[in-house]
Scaffold this motif. Structure first.
Motif, PDB file in Angstrom:
ATOM      1  N   SER A 137       0.797  -1.215   0.000  1.00 49.75           N
ATOM      2  CA  SER A 137       0.000   0.000   0.000  1.00 49.75           C
ATOM      3  C   SER A 137       0.837   1.276   0.000  1.00 49.75           C
ATOM      4  CB  SER A 137      -0.919   0.013   1.227  1.00 49.75           C
ATOM      5  OG  SER A 137      -0.164  -0.163   2.413  1.00 49.75           O
ATOM      6  N   ARG A 138       1.992   1.241   0.623  1.00 50.43           N
ATOM      7  CA  ARG A 138       2.771   2.466   0.854  1.00 50.43           C
ATOM      8  C   ARG A 138       4.233   2.232   0.492  1.00 50.43           C
ATOM      9  NH1 ARG A 138       1.726   2.702   5.738  1.00 50.43           N
ATOM     10  NH2 ARG A 138      -0.020   4.161   5.590  1.00 50.43           N
ATOM     11  N   TYR A 140       8.235   3.998   0.365  1.00 41.90           N
ATOM     12  CA  TYR A 140       9.110   5.042   0.901  1.00 41.90           C
ATOM     13  C   TYR A 140      10.172   5.365  -0.140  1.00 41.90           C
ATOM     14  CZ  TYR A 140       6.912   3.955   5.347  1.00 41.90           C
ATOM     15  OH  TYR A 140       5.982   3.769   6.339  1.00 41.90           O
ATOM     16  N   TYR A 183       0.878   1.503  -6.166  1.00 38.71           N
ATOM     17  CA  TYR A 183       0.984   2.105  -4.832  1.00 38.71           C
ATOM     18  C   TYR A 183       0.043   3.300  -4.718  1.00 38.71           C
ATOM     19  CZ  TYR A 183       5.119  -0.654  -3.670  1.00 38.71           C
ATOM     20  OH  TYR A 183       5.977  -1.682  -3.392  1.00 38.71           O
ATOM     21  N   GLU A 185       0.124   5.331  -1.876  1.00 35.36           N
ATOM     22  CA  GLU A 185       0.740   6.359  -1.028  1.00 35.36           C
ATOM     23  C   GLU A 185       2.250   6.275  -1.142  1.00 35.36           C
ATOM     24  OE1 GLU A 185      -0.923   7.253   2.948  1.00 35.36           O
ATOM     25  OE2 GLU A 185       1.096   6.921   3.723  1.00 35.36           O
ATOM     26  N   ARG A 224       3.002  11.711   1.404  1.00 35.03           N
ATOM     27  CA  ARG A 224       3.279  11.966   2.819  1.00 35.03           C
ATOM     28  C   ARG A 224       4.742  12.355   2.953  1.00 35.03           C
ATOM     29  NH1 ARG A 224       0.106  10.454   7.025  1.00 35.03           N
ATOM     30  NH2 ARG A 224      -1.100   8.921   5.832  1.00 35.03           N
ATOM     31  N   GLU A 379      -3.266  -1.441   5.207  1.00 33.26           N
ATOM     32  CA  GLU A 379      -1.920  -2.015   5.220  1.00 33.26           C
ATOM     33  C   GLU A 379      -1.975  -3.536   5.234  1.00 33.26           C
ATOM     34  OE1 GLU A 379       0.538  -0.340   8.233  1.00 33.26           O
ATOM     35  OE2 GLU A 379       0.280   1.713   7.513  1.00 33.26           O
TER      36      GLU A 379
END
Length: 418
Positions: A137-138, A140, A183, A185, A224, A379
């Motif tokens: 989902s997220r 970096y 993705y 986020e 984010r 998540e």
């Protein structure tokens, strides 16, 4: 011939770099190895790294044990002298394909047991190595590394080097690929994120990068940003907070303390009123904005009055998510040389009081959400996070990676319930 095992200690950036090392070691054909990516933020972090190395050696008696990360960079001899360790590599070397080729079994030639060069001479990031990491989902994405500031308690610049930025075009292309992969986020990460751009042509600011991402990647649902230094926030970032709903309303602030004298002794660049003013401005622009913060308890010379100012800051800045660090004397930092060190029992007590204040703020925040409808990024089938990064527990399974709109019906000590 087993694939290498990786253990990550410390920050999100370390976790990002571990994913890069996995790819580099796989490409090099490294097998039968254990790699420990260490943290150096406190003396306790180094102690835990040594403890983890001894444990991993017992569990993997025949593997090659490789130590890297910030602690390996700042004190390579500490790990080189451990009987359990076969190789020590620095933060620059760990991101270089040649390093991992030299570790592979079919490499012909000599490989030095300690490969740690001067981190201060590094002028580039390795942010292009992987397309982020995370759950389905997220993701970096590293956009910056290193730090030009010299806070008196911090060893990290000596582990990470000076600040350097990933060019905006590289970041945007990377995020486009992540969105194409599904993705929902993306989180921008770095050591000193708000210094992004200072070393690039025309010296753009973090707000410029955020606006560029949101403009050029229109299909990205949520962006984010991780920990920031509020004193460095630029006008474009404030504009994004005010006008861009896809920028998530949660900021983690590097505050460290709530007393002006201690902030000066820490060599921070903001004062108490600066922090309060920033949080008030951000919440005026975005009323649903929530804040996390790093706060140190028991910095040398901290009196009870100084500490009370930190305690009051939790409410004065309307902080919700606290990372409380009991001060740990770190050799090689100016703070370690201050004669008036605080008793360990006092430090522990003050840290506990800060955490209790944080728990009260979390409870208040959770109770305020009951009855409200949130957009929740899942998540896993039973847990997701709101735009403010609050955990939400679901009794009915949901699709991982999807954004679910749901009304909050209850709370636990640290979660919302749907």
């Amino acid at each position: 011939m087993n694939p290498p095992k990786f253990t990550t200690l410390g920050c999100r950036l370390n976790a990002y770099e571990t994913e890069a090392m996995k790819e580099l070691s796989q490409q090099a054909g490294l097998t039968d190895a254990v790699v420990v990516n260490t943290c150096a933020v406190t003396a306790e972090a180094v102690r835990k790294a040594r403890q983890e190395i001894r444990k991993l050696r017992r569990e993997n008696p025949n593997a090659r044990l490789i130590v890297t990360g910030c602690a390996a960079q700042t004190e390579p001899e500490t790990f080189a002298q451990m009987d359990e360790v076969d190789a020590v590599i620095g933060n620059t070397e760990k991101m270089q394909p040649a390093t991992w080729k030299g570790m592979a079994a079919d490499f012909i030639g000599e490989t030095e047991a300690v490969q740690v060069d001067d981190i201060m001479s590094v002028t580039e990031t390795a942010g292009h190595l992987i397309d982020g990491f995370g759950t389905r989902s997220r993701a970096y994405v590293q956009v910056q590394n290193g730090c030009d500031h010299r806070c008196t308690f911090c060893i990290i610049p000596y582990g990470r080097g000076n600040s350097r930025s990933v060019p905006a075009g590289v970041v945007v292309d990377q995020i486009k690929r992540l969105v194409d992969k599904g993705y929902n986020e993306v989180v921008l990460t770095g050591v000193d994120l708000t210094s992004w751009g200072a070393d690039l042509p025309a010296e753009p600011r973090l707000g410029d990068l955020v606006m560029r991402i949101l403009t050029l990647v229109p299909d990205l649902p949520r962006l984010r940003i991780s920990s920031i230094d509020s004193i460095e926030v630029d006008e474009n970032l404030m504009q994004a907070i005010a006008t861009e709903p896809r920028l998530m309303p949660h900021l983690h602030l590097s505050l460290q303390h709530g007393d002006d004298l201690i902030l000066k002794r820490m060599k921070r660049r903001h004062l108490r009123d600066d922090a309060i003013r920033f949080t008030e401005d951000a919440q005026r622009l975005r009323p649903d904005m929530t804040f996390g913060a790093d706060i140190i308890a028991g910095f040398p010379t901290e009196s009870e009055e100084h500490f009370e100012n930190s305690l009051r800051l939790v409410k004065d800045c309307n902080l919700t998510w606290l990372h409380v660090f009991p001060y740990s004397k770190r050799d090689g930092t100016p703070a370690a040389r201050i004669p008036q060190q605080i008793n360990g029992t006092v430090i522990k007590d003050r840290a506990a009081r800060l955490r209790a204040a944080g728990d009260a703020q979390v409870s208040k925040h959770l109770s305020e959400q009951i009855g409200k409808t949130h957009h929740i990024l899942m998540e896993n089938p039973h847990m997701g996070r709101t735009e403010q990064f609050t955990e939400v527990s679901f009794t009915t399974p949901q699709s991982e990676g999807q954004i679910v709109t749901a009304a909050i019906t209850g709370q636990t000590a640290d979660q919302l319930i749907v």
